[in-house]
Design an enzyme around this catalytic site. Sequence first.
Site, PDB file in Angstrom:
ATOM      1  N   THR A  65      -9.799   2.973 -19.004  1.00 56.78           N
ATOM      2  CA  THR A  65     -10.734   4.047 -18.665  1.00 56.78           C
ATOM      3  C   THR A  65     -12.056   3.424 -18.251  1.00 56.78           C
ATOM      4  OG1 THR A  65      -9.675   5.571 -20.205  1.00 56.78           O
ATOM      5  CG2 THR A  65     -11.916   6.103 -19.506  1.00 56.78           C
ATOM      6  N   GLU A  84      -5.154   6.854 -17.463  1.00 55.94           N
ATOM      7  CA  GLU A  84      -4.101   7.283 -18.394  1.00 55.94           C
ATOM      8  C   GLU A  84      -4.527   8.561 -19.102  1.00 55.94           C
ATOM      9  OE1 GLU A  84      -4.471   7.252 -21.825  1.00 55.94           O
ATOM     10  OE2 GLU A  84      -6.411   6.261 -21.967  1.00 55.94           O
ATOM     11  N   LEU A 106      -2.849   9.657 -22.176  1.00 55.91           N
ATOM     12  CA  LEU A 106      -1.956   9.585 -23.325  1.00 55.91           C
ATOM     13  C   LEU A 106      -2.638  10.088 -24.590  1.00 55.91           C
ATOM     14  CD1 LEU A 106      -0.515   5.980 -22.766  1.00 55.91           C
ATOM     15  CD2 LEU A 106       0.328   8.151 -21.824  1.00 55.91           C
ATOM     16  N   GLU A 130      -2.622   9.669 -28.573  1.00 52.14           N
ATOM     17  CA  GLU A 130      -2.110   8.827 -29.638  1.00 52.14           C
ATOM     18  C   GLU A 130      -1.258   9.673 -30.576  1.00 52.14           C
ATOM     19  OE1 GLU A 130      -4.888   6.178 -31.546  1.00 52.14           O
ATOM     20  OE2 GLU A 130      -6.134   6.127 -29.749  1.00 52.14           O
ATOM     21  N   PHE A 143      -6.777  22.723 -28.393  1.00 50.44           N
ATOM     22  CA  PHE A 143      -8.105  22.163 -28.651  1.00 50.44           C
ATOM     23  C   PHE A 143      -9.114  23.216 -29.117  1.00 50.44           C
ATOM     24  CE2 PHE A 143      -6.000  19.010 -26.117  1.00 50.44           C
ATOM     25  CZ  PHE A 143      -6.426  17.814 -26.667  1.00 50.44           C
ATOM     26  N   GLY A 195     -12.491  12.317 -33.057  1.00 45.83           N
ATOM     27  CA  GLY A 195     -12.713  10.878 -33.169  1.00 45.83           C
ATOM     28  C   GLY A 195     -11.756  10.162 -32.246  1.00 45.83           C
ATOM     29  N   CYS A 218     -10.871   7.528 -27.453  1.00 46.63           N
ATOM     30  CA  CYS A 218     -11.152   8.087 -26.127  1.00 46.63           C
ATOM     31  C   CYS A 218     -12.342   9.042 -26.095  1.00 46.63           C
ATOM     32  CB  CYS A 218      -9.912   8.798 -25.591  1.00 46.63           C
ATOM     33  SG  CYS A 218      -8.552   7.679 -25.197  1.00 46.63           S
ATOM     34  N   LYS A 261      -6.505  11.126 -36.533  1.00 43.71           N
ATOM     35  CA  LYS A 261      -5.540  12.207 -36.312  1.00 43.71           C
ATOM     36  C   LYS A 261      -4.197  11.755 -36.857  1.00 43.71           C
ATOM     37  CE  LYS A 261      -3.581  12.701 -32.273  1.00 43.71           C
ATOM     38  NZ  LYS A 261      -3.327  12.928 -30.827  1.00 43.71           N
TER      39      LYS A 261
END
Length: 436
Positions: free
Chosen positions: A121, A149, A151, A153, A250, A258, A261, A323
């Site tokens: 990124t 990307e 993605l 986690e 979201f 956290g 990203c 998470k």
Amino acid sequence: MKVCVIGSGYVGLVAGACFAEYGNHVICVDKDSKKIEDLKKGIIPIYEPGLSELVLNNHKENRLGFSTSIQEGVEGSEIIFIAVGTPTSEDGSADLSAVYAVAEQIGKSINGYKVIVDKSTVPVGTAAKVKEIISKNTKHEFDVVSNPEFLKEGAAIDDFMKPERVVIGADSERAGNLVAQLYAPFVLNGNPIIKMGTVSAELTKYACNAFLATKISFANEIANLCETVGADYEDVRKGMGTDSRIGRQFLYAGIGYGGSCFPKDVRALIRTSEDFSSSLRIIREVERVNEDQKVRLYTKIENFFGKGQIKGKTLAVWGLAFKPGTDDMREAPSIPLLLKLHEEGAKIKAFDPVSKETSEYYFKDKIEYAKDAYDALEGADALLLLTEWREFREPDFSRIKKLMKGHVIFDGRNQYRPDHMKKEGFKYFSIGKQSV
């Protein structure tokens, strides 16, 4: 195709393993020799569901190799992905030193036409800078592509194998088509490959993460208001989420976002706006709200026990990672909260299914680690739920009550129902709901 992925962290290792799974020959390169030796032995440096099996199988089938030599990887590949870390600098910008160092080494190793792909990124203008650096170190033809990307986690393998979209930022049709060919098997379900310029692709990644971070901070602001006016945020969330213009994702309230990203990308986007004199006022507030939200549970704990009365209290903690589904502790809300409680003299006994090793860097000897969830509860004055791992969703509350000294739960992830907690005999505090 022959692919080189430089950087074997979350993004690089997942990308390399998934490309290999679809029949490509991939070499993952990393400067950390121990990491490379461990990978050759089948020892995976990160926790990501499904990744270990993917790496081991493709390494066994000789489709996935590992090396510390960038030259080896570049010379033997058509497409080279740069997937090294871009941490936050002191001024909030993305630290691109690793990206630029790799670009220089790539330039010195090129032995024919190559496509260099920025997978890390990176802010606007990075592709142009990478191209400039490589140009100074080679006379061979090459192109630079931006391929951000997307993605998550804990679900990275599935996200890579079944992408909602693939964004390819290329100023060369030849390079864009080659990268699109590599991704073609991943979008046989009809999801799009979106081609655009490199600058647009670079900004797309930041825009997406900043918008999702905004939804989270907005949800937390409304949840905090719900507590004040006597509303239940779960009802408000359902009312909002069923609006197709808003969507359900979201909108869950909690103790802030956290990870590797959102915090980093929000800061980098703010810095980019400053560099180009284009203010992003909303995004600035998103970051402020999130930092405040991380310690909101502390206020509830202090209000319950009384100011200055946290000292000597034993607090059980369920969950440390930012998470569920990952051992990643970067920017985890648990860090500022537990450090603050430690400073106030609380004794903390924590359990997380996978993040003990990664969390030790942040907490050192400031917390005690329990062998399991129930071990953490022995003699505790309160339970703090900080990460919503599945195994915490339906615990044995009668056993919890017997083990704990005090019967109070501070739920930072809104996993339990207030009416159920009242029935079980607990005092219960969450985010956006009335306390029990």
